[in-house]
Design an enzyme around this catalytic site. Structure first.
Site, PDB file in Angstrom:
ATOM      1  N   ARG A   1       0.822  -1.215   0.000  1.00  0.00           N
ATOM      2  CA  ARG A   1       0.000   0.000   0.000  1.00  0.00           C
ATOM      3  C   ARG A   1       0.851   1.259   0.000  1.00  0.00           C
ATOM      4  O   ARG A   1       0.401   2.320  -0.441  1.00  0.00           O
ATOM      5  CB  ARG A   1      -1.000  -0.034   1.163  1.00  0.00           C
ATOM      6  CG  ARG A   1      -2.068  -1.098   0.972  1.00  0.00           C
ATOM      7  CD  ARG A   1      -3.055  -1.103   2.106  1.00  0.00           C
ATOM      8  NE  ARG A   1      -2.435  -1.370   3.386  1.00  0.00           N
ATOM      9  CZ  ARG A   1      -2.149  -2.592   3.855  1.00  0.00           C
ATOM     10  NH1 ARG A   1      -2.462  -3.657   3.136  1.00  0.00           N
ATOM     11  NH2 ARG A   1      -1.579  -2.745   5.020  1.00  0.00           N
TER      12      ARG A   1
ATOM     13  N   GLU B   1       5.756 -10.521  15.078  1.00  0.00           N
ATOM     14  CA  GLU B   1       5.259 -11.140  16.311  1.00  0.00           C
ATOM     15  C   GLU B   1       5.761 -12.592  16.411  1.00  0.00           C
ATOM     16  O   GLU B   1       6.238 -13.032  17.447  1.00  0.00           O
ATOM     17  CB  GLU B   1       3.736 -11.085  16.293  1.00  0.00           C
ATOM     18  CG  GLU B   1       3.118 -11.305  17.640  1.00  0.00           C
ATOM     19  CD  GLU B   1       1.606 -11.224  17.577  1.00  0.00           C
ATOM     20  OE1 GLU B   1       1.072 -10.771  16.534  1.00  0.00           O
ATOM     21  OE2 GLU B   1       0.969 -11.639  18.551  1.00  0.00           O
TER      22      GLU B   1
HETATM   23  P1  AMP Z   1       4.907  -2.276  11.682  1.00  0.00           P
HETATM   24  O1  AMP Z   1       6.169  -2.826  11.130  1.00  0.00           O
HETATM   25  O2  AMP Z   1       4.434  -2.970  12.899  1.00  0.00           O
HETATM   26  O3  AMP Z   1       5.001  -0.749  11.893  1.00  0.00           O
HETATM   27  O4  AMP Z   1       3.753  -2.549  10.643  1.00  0.00           O
HETATM   28  C1  AMP Z   1       3.623  -1.749   9.522  1.00  0.00           C
HETATM   29  C2  AMP Z   1       3.157  -2.525   8.316  1.00  0.00           C
HETATM   30  O5  AMP Z   1       2.061  -3.380   8.616  1.00  0.00           O
HETATM   31  C3  AMP Z   1       2.686  -1.539   7.269  1.00  0.00           C
HETATM   32  O6  AMP Z   1       3.177  -1.945   6.003  1.00  0.00           O
HETATM   33  C4  AMP Z   1       1.185  -1.584   7.352  1.00  0.00           C
HETATM   34  O7  AMP Z   1       0.618  -1.524   6.074  1.00  0.00           O
HETATM   35  C5  AMP Z   1       0.842  -2.896   8.064  1.00  0.00           C
HETATM   36  N1  AMP Z   1      -0.095  -2.709   9.180  1.00  0.00           N
HETATM   37  C6  AMP Z   1       0.190  -2.824  10.505  1.00  0.00           C
HETATM   38  N2  AMP Z   1      -0.886  -2.657  11.274  1.00  0.00           N
HETATM   39  C7  AMP Z   1      -1.925  -2.403  10.423  1.00  0.00           C
HETATM   40  C8  AMP Z   1      -3.311  -2.113  10.589  1.00  0.00           C
HETATM   41  N3  AMP Z   1      -3.897  -2.070  11.803  1.00  0.00           N
HETATM   42  N4  AMP Z   1      -4.059  -1.897   9.483  1.00  0.00           N
HETATM   43  C9  AMP Z   1      -3.488  -1.945   8.251  1.00  0.00           C
HETATM   44  N5  AMP Z   1      -2.204  -2.223   8.040  1.00  0.00           N
HETATM   45  C10 AMP Z   1      -1.405  -2.432   9.087  1.00  0.00           C
END
Ligand code: AMP
Length: 179
Positions: free
Chosen positions: A67, A104
């Site tokens: 995205r 996770e």
């Molecule tokens: P992080 O590495 O935990 O910051 O996760 C970020 C990635 O996971 C991004 O590419 C987001 O598109 C996706 N992501 C994480 N949480 C969500 C959420 N609640 N809704 C949509 N996409 C998410």
């Protein structure tokens, strides 16, 4: 936040769709497809990002699969900068740099072409959601490896309770919407 930024944030929030328990139980997925489908709102959000970075001298905009691509592409055009896709392992055809980060359960690896940014370039990292910050931190690590500079991290949505910003150290993080 200024009044205009707040007005924009609440407008964008009203268009983004919350999908509970996707992709798994307990996660509220922030679905931006209604926003992408709304020409006026999409235009406004790209302009808001561009206004924030117009004077930052950005030469490349990095979009994170998948995205992030959708936001990075119009922003790169607006900033008159190049566009660079950051992809999941195994998708890019040429020589790559990579960064592995913790999920996770287990790990994930992101890659970009080694010649996609040159030493000294100013790079803007773009994605739709900042959650724990692991993804964006891995991308910043690759930019560092290539000798370029992270001009900023642009996120449409920031899930503040997950404290992703803390993983990004001194990098400037700009999010249009916070939860
Ligand atoms: P992080 O590495 O935990 O910051 O996760 C970020 C990635 O996971 C991004 O590419 C987001 O598109 C996706 N992501 C994480 N949480 C969500 C959420 N609640 N809704 C949509 N996409 C998410």
């Amino acid at each position: 936040m200024t009044q205009t930024a707040e007005a924009l944030a609440s407008k964008l929030k009203s268009i983004i769709r919350d999908v509970p328990d996707f992709p798994k139980k307990g996660i509220i997925f922030k679905d931006i497809t209604p926003l992408l489908a709304d020409h006026a709102a999409f235009t406004e959000l790209v302009k808001a990002f561009a206004d924030h970075y117009r004077k930052a001298g950005v030469t490349k905009v990095l979009g994170i699969e998948a995205r992030g691509f959708l936001l990075a592409a119009p922003l790169a055009l607006e900033l008159k900068a190049g566009l660079v896709p950051v992809r999941k392992k195994g998708k890019l055809p040429y020589k790559r740099v990579s960064a592995t980060y913790a999920l996770e359960y287990g790990t994930d690896t992101l890659e970009m072409h080694e010649d996609a940014v040159k030493p000294g370039e100013k790079v803007l990292v773009v994605d739709d959601v900042l959650a724990t910050g692991g993804t964006a931190a891995a991308v910043c690590e690759m930019v560092d490896k290539l000798g370029a500079k992270v001009a900023g991290v642009a996120m449409l949505i920031e899930l503040e309770f997950l404290k992703g910003r803390a993983k990004l150290g001194a990098h400037e993080v700009h999010s249009l919407i916070k939860y």
